[in-house]
Design a protein around this motif. Structure first.
Motif, PDB file in Angstrom:
ATOM      1  N   ASP A 189      -0.474  97.329-100.405  1.00 33.35           N
ATOM      2  CA  ASP A 189      -0.959  95.974-100.712  1.00 33.35           C
ATOM      3  C   ASP A 189      -0.224  94.873 -99.953  1.00 33.35           C
ATOM      4  OD1 ASP A 189      -2.130  96.244-104.174  1.00 33.35           O
ATOM      5  OD2 ASP A 189      -2.848  97.064-102.281  1.00 33.35           O
ATOM      6  N   VAL A 190      -0.320  94.928 -98.654  1.00 34.99           N
ATOM      7  CA  VAL A 190       0.236  93.841 -97.847  1.00 34.99           C
ATOM      8  C   VAL A 190      -0.695  92.644 -97.979  1.00 34.99           C
ATOM      9  CG1 VAL A 190       0.872  93.105 -95.530  1.00 34.99           C
ATOM     10  CG2 VAL A 190       1.221  95.476 -96.218  1.00 34.99           C
ATOM     11  N   SER A 191      -0.106  91.485 -98.193  1.00 39.32           N
ATOM     12  CA  SER A 191      -0.928  90.291 -98.356  1.00 39.32           C
ATOM     13  C   SER A 191      -1.576  89.918 -97.029  1.00 39.32           C
ATOM     14  CB  SER A 191      -0.048  89.143 -98.845  1.00 39.32           C
ATOM     15  OG  SER A 191      -0.826  88.006 -99.083  1.00 39.32           O
ATOM     16  N   PRO A 192      -2.850  89.525 -97.019  1.00 34.06           N
ATOM     17  CA  PRO A 192      -3.541  89.228 -95.754  1.00 34.06           C
ATOM     18  C   PRO A 192      -2.819  88.183 -94.902  1.00 34.06           C
ATOM     19  CG  PRO A 192      -5.123  89.296 -97.537  1.00 34.06           C
ATOM     20  CD  PRO A 192      -3.777  89.422 -98.166  1.00 34.06           C
ATOM     21  N   HIS A 193      -2.177  87.198 -95.565  1.00 36.22           N
ATOM     22  CA  HIS A 193      -1.588  86.126 -94.761  1.00 36.22           C
ATOM     23  C   HIS A 193      -0.296  86.569 -94.056  1.00 36.22           C
ATOM     24  CE1 HIS A 193       0.830  85.596 -98.433  1.00 36.22           C
ATOM     25  NE2 HIS A 193       1.733  85.057 -97.647  1.00 36.22           N
ATOM     26  N   ARG A 194       0.196  87.780 -94.382  1.00 37.01           N
ATOM     27  CA  ARG A 194       1.407  88.269 -93.710  1.00 37.01           C
ATOM     28  C   ARG A 194       1.093  89.240 -92.585  1.00 37.01           C
ATOM     29  NH1 ARG A 194       6.267  88.141 -96.232  1.00 37.01           N
ATOM     30  NH2 ARG A 194       6.956  88.366 -94.072  1.00 37.01           N
ATOM     31  N   ILE A 195      -0.169  89.634 -92.482  1.00 39.17           N
ATOM     32  CA  ILE A 195      -0.503  90.736 -91.579  1.00 39.17           C
ATOM     33  C   ILE A 195      -0.260  90.377 -90.126  1.00 39.17           C
ATOM     34  CG2 ILE A 195      -2.410  92.128 -90.688  1.00 39.17           C
ATOM     35  CD1 ILE A 195      -3.321  92.531 -93.476  1.00 39.17           C
ATOM     36  N   GLN A 196      -0.709  89.191 -89.751  1.00 36.86           N
ATOM     37  CA  GLN A 196      -0.548  88.799 -88.347  1.00 36.86           C
ATOM     38  C   GLN A 196       0.927  88.826 -87.951  1.00 36.86           C
ATOM     39  OE1 GLN A 196      -2.320  84.987 -87.551  1.00 36.86           O
ATOM     40  NE2 GLN A 196      -3.060  85.656 -85.568  1.00 36.86           N
ATOM     41  N   LEU A 229       3.347  90.548 -89.329  1.00 36.50           N
ATOM     42  CA  LEU A 229       3.864  91.920 -89.301  1.00 36.50           C
ATOM     43  C   LEU A 229       3.370  92.664 -88.067  1.00 36.50           C
ATOM     44  CD1 LEU A 229       3.519  92.983 -93.058  1.00 36.50           C
ATOM     45  CD2 LEU A 229       5.551  92.194 -91.864  1.00 36.50           C
ATOM     46  N   GLU A 230       2.166  92.350 -87.661  1.00 36.48           N
ATOM     47  CA  GLU A 230       1.619  93.023 -86.469  1.00 36.48           C
ATOM     48  C   GLU A 230       2.393  92.635 -85.213  1.00 36.48           C
ATOM     49  OE1 GLU A 230      -2.488  91.852 -86.771  1.00 36.48           O
ATOM     50  OE2 GLU A 230      -3.107  93.845 -87.452  1.00 36.48           O
ATOM     51  N   ARG A 231       2.971  91.435 -85.229  1.00 31.30           N
ATOM     52  CA  ARG A 231       3.750  90.990 -84.058  1.00 31.30           C
ATOM     53  C   ARG A 231       5.106  91.671 -83.997  1.00 31.30           C
ATOM     54  NH1 ARG A 231       1.692  85.541 -85.030  1.00 31.30           N
ATOM     55  NH2 ARG A 231       3.512  85.158 -86.341  1.00 31.30           N
ATOM     56  N   ASN A 232       5.514  92.278 -85.102  1.00 29.07           N
ATOM     57  CA  ASN A 232       6.822  92.942 -85.150  1.00 29.07           C
ATOM     58  C   ASN A 232       6.711  94.323 -84.513  1.00 29.07           C
ATOM     59  OD1 ASN A 232       9.146  94.378 -85.956  1.00 29.07           O
ATOM     60  ND2 ASN A 232       9.369  93.122 -87.798  1.00 29.07           N
ATOM     61  N   ARG A 264       3.910  98.577 -88.293  1.00 30.54           N
ATOM     62  CA  ARG A 264       2.495  98.812 -88.058  1.00 30.54           C
ATOM     63  C   ARG A 264       1.732  98.446 -89.329  1.00 30.54           C
ATOM     64  NH1 ARG A 264       4.387  99.353 -83.870  1.00 30.54           N
ATOM     65  NH2 ARG A 264       4.556 101.178 -82.505  1.00 30.54           N
ATOM     66  N   ILE A 265       0.469  98.131 -89.161  1.00 24.72           N
ATOM     67  CA  ILE A 265      -0.410  97.944 -90.313  1.00 24.72           C
ATOM     68  C   ILE A 265      -1.379  99.117 -90.338  1.00 24.72           C
ATOM     69  CG2 ILE A 265      -2.215  96.526 -91.339  1.00 24.72           C
ATOM     70  CD1 ILE A 265       0.520  95.251 -91.536  1.00 24.72           C
ATOM     71  N   ALA A 266      -1.429  99.809 -91.460  1.00 30.95           N
ATOM     72  CA  ALA A 266      -2.380 100.920 -91.624  1.00 30.95           C
ATOM     73  C   ALA A 266      -3.468 100.439 -92.565  1.00 30.95           C
ATOM     74  CB  ALA A 266      -1.674 102.148 -92.192  1.00 30.95           C
ATOM     75  N   ALA A 267      -4.660 100.265 -92.031  1.00 28.25           N
ATOM     76  CA  ALA A 267      -5.775  99.762 -92.846  1.00 28.25           C
ATOM     77  C   ALA A 267      -6.822 100.845 -92.954  1.00 28.25           C
ATOM     78  CB  ALA A 267      -6.376  98.516 -92.200  1.00 28.25           C
ATOM     79  N   GLY A 268      -7.496 100.883 -94.082  1.00 29.18           N
ATOM     80  CA  GLY A 268      -8.525 101.898 -94.257  1.00 29.18           C
ATOM     81  C   GLY A 268      -9.568 101.443 -95.250  1.00 29.18           C
ATOM     82  N   ARG A 269     -10.713 102.091 -95.188  1.00 32.14           N
ATOM     83  CA  ARG A 269     -11.789 101.766 -96.108  1.00 32.14           C
ATOM     84  C   ARG A 269     -11.406 102.204 -97.506  1.00 32.14           C
ATOM     85  NH1 ARG A 269     -16.957 104.418 -93.346  1.00 32.14           N
ATOM     86  NH2 ARG A 269     -18.166 103.046 -94.676  1.00 32.14           N
TER      87      ARG A 269
END
Lengths: 306, 507
Positions: free
Chosen positions: B244-251, B253-256, B260-265
């Motif tokens: 449950d990573v908050s959407p506003h932190r994803i960008q 975290l992706e720059r780090n 990595r961000i693991a997203a799935g359906r």
């Protein structure tokens, strides 16, 4: 002294009894049915009835309270609706964990705060004193949760000096203790300074100096001892507020303390844990209050009764 | 009191205080080779899957317990503890079980263990919706078992994939009774080593696991409710995976480069619901007007930061493929027209209920909807609820508009549609008492032996009915968002919202 202690004990027991009734009635009227919470999507009317019977919630309120008191008299706070663990075990685990945090924070706040307060009083109206009063005002104003998050970001994420959460070795205590101690530090400094200034005007201090005692002995022994009485009284009264800050710190740092245990129990309507927590917290207040009285009596013989 | 005695009292008090503060000897949890450290939003409430209490419990069960059949990441049914199965008439399934499997306590997994578990599940209040269909279980031989259902059920096999149906050691059930809630004994790739309540769960690899060996010696799970703290723990290297990573932190975290961000359906949709038993909301044109006034894309873009998926229907797309043409599109002009036809050309006031923090950005979505509906003259008063009383109030059907989410844990549309929209469903919050919908859902249940594609046409029809009459407006299809360290290899979220660590390793 023994009769005063006995009197305090009786008062404490009566208070705990009243608190248990309040805790019981509050849960009875609060919205949200524990049986429905436990059954979730399978909360059919029949299922809810069966679950309420299993939990004893279908009995008249007075019978539930009587059974509760009977168990309480035997030291049994019942079992958690959620995981069926004895409530006593759950609360003791939380209490031990919270005591580490709160005790450490209080120790830091008192040691650091008293030291700074004394120095500030001694050098009153100096640049040091004025600067310190501004810093204290800022410390009191900064929200504890913000301080905690900033501390995590700086020391755990950027510098990687300390862990960011949880309970573990001594290094896990540093950030949450410092964060929580800030909640009490400001008031400890202010009260110490105020009391010390008052004590320093007294004749016996002048007499001590006239006798040739060094400034360190005058301040650290005579001024400090007399200033502590007022400080201990205030800290005892602030205990409740301090514990509310502790809940915030426990949440920020994922510290498995009593505060987060009770919050979870409230959200899941785990009545036995909530009731037990209220009674335990009330008992803690009584003990703190009695301990504060005793400590003041130790430090100041004038407060003791015959 | 003498000075000496006073001094002793003070010294003892200080010693006591210090003793309270000093932590006891505790293991320091650091990343060791083959150890994965996972941050979840809360602790496991009970290790008894048949009486699970929260969605987070379900995340962890598959690491310890297994079912006869599983669903893979594409929701295709694959053998679990059963190697093969066949229908016996239209009211029974016969399973051939894998041999040589042992529970963590050393007792054998066999047909008797399946019988014991299924009978327990059929009686468990929280599993009854899926296992209540069990009539009886016959042990044909030590590794063959036949399960009979009370009625023909096309969904029964799918129901067995639900993680709640994990097989528990009968020996442990007998030994521990209700204490099985703290002492899990399954057949899974991991077994419980330690559970310090609300602090940590330590699972160690099962050396006798029958399936693909784990590449992790140990899995440590830490419950961290506060999202900022959980994310900081990942950034600071104290955790390897967080949920449950908050959407506003994803960008960020992706720059780090270390993350990595693991997203799935996911099998979960979140809806704006209408309690259609309400006098005002009985009006279909009013509901359709509200549906047309909702700019779902704007909410997905601005409130959910583009990190969740546009829904295609009531049922998540991974469960029921759909073109999405049945969804009522954003059309404020049409909305105003329908509102006037419904007799509310001057607008109206409605109550809008939402929980807070239960679903991603639930309050913010409610506020955005409030603004959108205000543009056509529908004024909504938002009431924010705590979850426990919210569920109780929804069950009493006192609501008008409300936010609600639901998942489809067996990967079958029947799971959600029946619970939410059948007149005898477990979540009658929408108050749909439509004979036609009931008939279609009951027909779908009875289509035993019919190819899945045929059954799905029927559920597509149910979906169209519900969408066209605006009983529920799907707001988004949930994407499972996990943050991981770059050192973690092979991790991907499972659509059924549980941890699948097959093939996962840590460098």
């Amino acid at each position: 002294m023994a009769s005063r202690f006995a009197e305090s004990l009786v008062q404490g027991l009566v208070f705990t009894l009243v608190l248990s009734l309040i805790a019981f009635l509050t849960m009875a009227v609060a919205p949200g049915d524990p049986a429905e919470m436990l059954l979730g999507q399978d909360a059919t009317p029949e299922g809810v009835r069966a679950m309420r019977a299993e939990l004893g919630l279908d009995l008249p309120l007075w019978k539930q309270y009587a059974a509760f008191l009977l168990r309480l008299a035997q030291g049994d706070l019942g079992r958690s609706y959620e995981n069926r663990r004895p409530v006593t075990n759950i609360l003791i685990e939380g209490l031990v964990s919270s005591s580490q945090l709160a005790g450490g924070a209080l120790l830091v706040a008192v040691v650091v705060g008293v030291s700074i307060g004394l120095v500030s009083a001694y050098f009153r109206n100096s640049w040091f004193d004025l600067t310190l009063r501004i810093v204290v005002l800022m410390a009191i104003s900064v929200p504890v949760f913000w301080l905690g998050l900033m501390a995590i970001y700086l020391f755990a994420v950027q510098l990687r000096w300390l862990p960011s959460f949880g309970r573990g070795g001594a290094e896990h205590l540093i950030l949450p203790v410092l964060c929580l101690s800030s909640a009490a530090l400001g008031i400890v400094i202010r009260i110490t300074r105020s009391e010390a200034l008052e004590v320093m005007k007294r004749e016996f201090i002048t007499a001590a100096r006239a006798k040739g005692l060094s400034e360190i002995v005058v301040v650290c022994k005579h001024v400090l001892k007399n200033a502590l009485v007022g400080l201990i009284t205030v800290v005892g009264l602030q205990f409740g507020l301090f514990m509310s800050y502790a809940v915030v710190v426990e949440t920020i740092f994922a510290w498995p303390g009593l505060g987060t245990t009770l919050i979870k129990a409230v959200f899941s309507r785990d009545f036995p844990v909530i009731r037990g927590g209220i009674i335990l917290t009330g008992a803690a207040f009584v003990i703190i209050s009695v301990a504060t009285d005793r400590l003041c009596a130790v430090l100041d013989p004038r407060t003791r009764t015959a | 009191m003498t000075n000496v005695r006073r001094g002793r009292v003070i010294a003892l008090s200080v010693a006591f205080a210090v003793a309270c503060i000093l932590p006891g000897a505790r293991d320091r949890v650091e990343a060791a080779s083959g150890e994965l450290r996972i941050g979840l939003t809360q602790d496991v409430s009970t290790w008894d899957p048949h009486n699970y209490l929260s969605a987070v419990d379900n995340y962890v069960y598959p690491l310890v317990y297994e079912r006869l059949v599983h669903l893979d990441r594409d929701l295709k049914m694959v053998p679990g503890l059963a190697s093969e199965w066949e229908a016996v008439g239209d009211r029974a399934l016969r399973f051939k079980l894998r041999t040589g499997i042992r529970f963590h306590d050393g007792s054998p997994f066999d047909a008797q263990a399946v019988k014991t578990n299924f009978e327990r599940l059929a009686a468990a209040p929280r599993a009854r919706a899926y296992y209540g269909a069990v009539d009886r279980v016959e042990v044909n031989d030590p590794y063959t078992v036949t399960v009979f259902t009370k009625q023909p059920s096309a969904t029964f096999l799918a129901n067995l994939t639900w993680v709640v149906g994990g097989i528990i050691s009968p020996t442990a059930l007998q030994q521990y009774g209700k204490d099985i809630a703290q002492k899990p004994v399954g057949t899974g790739p991991y077994r419980l080593k330690e559970h310090v309540q609300r602090d940590r769960i330590v699972l160690e690899s099962n050396p006798h696991y029958w399936g693909r060996p784990s590449r992790l010696a140990r899995v440590t799970i830490r419950p961290i409710a506060e999202e900022a703290t959980r994310t900081a723990a990942l950034e600071g290297g104290n955790l390897d995976v967080i949920m449950d990573v908050s959407p506003h932190r994803i960008q960020e975290l992706e720059r780090n480069p270390n993350l990595r961000i693991a997203a799935g359906r996911s099998v979960r949709n979140v809806y704006l619901g209408f309690q259609i038993g309400d006098e005002t909301l009985k009006n279909v044109k009013l509901r359709q007007a509200i549906a047309h006034a909702i700019d779902r894309d704007a909410i997905l873009r601005h409130v959910l930061e583009g990190r969740q998926t546009t829904p295609v229907g009531i049922v998540p797309s991974i469960v029921l493929e759909s073109r999405g043409d049945a969804l009522l599109k954003y059309d404020p002009d049409r909305a105003r027209g329908l509102l006037a036809e419904a007799g509310y050309s001057r607008g109206l006031d409605l109550a809008f209920w939402t929980p807070s923090g239960r679903y991603l950005k639930d309050r913010e979505i409610a506020e955005a909807l409030q603004a959108q509906l205000a543009r056509i003259g529908v004024r909504v008063q938002i009431k924010v609820w705590e979850w426990a009383p919210y569920m109780a109030a929804l069950r009493r059907r006192e609501q008008q508009l409300f936010i609600f989410g639901f998942n489809y844990p067996s990967g079958d549309p029947d799971a959600g549609l029946r619970n939410l929209f059948h007149s005898k469903g477990g979540f009658p919050f929408f108050n749909v008492n439509d004979r036609h919908v009931d008939e279609l859902l009951d027909k779908g249940q009875g289509l035993v032996g019919v190819p899945r594609a045929e059954r799905m046409k029927l559920y597509e029809e149910v979906q169209r009915l519900l969408l066209s009459s605006a009983i529920a407006v799907p707001m988004y299809e949930k994407r499972n968002l996990f943050g991981t360290s770059a050192k973690v290899k092979g991790f991907a979220p499972h659509p059924l919202e549980y941890l699948d660590l097959t093939g996962v390793s840590v460098e």
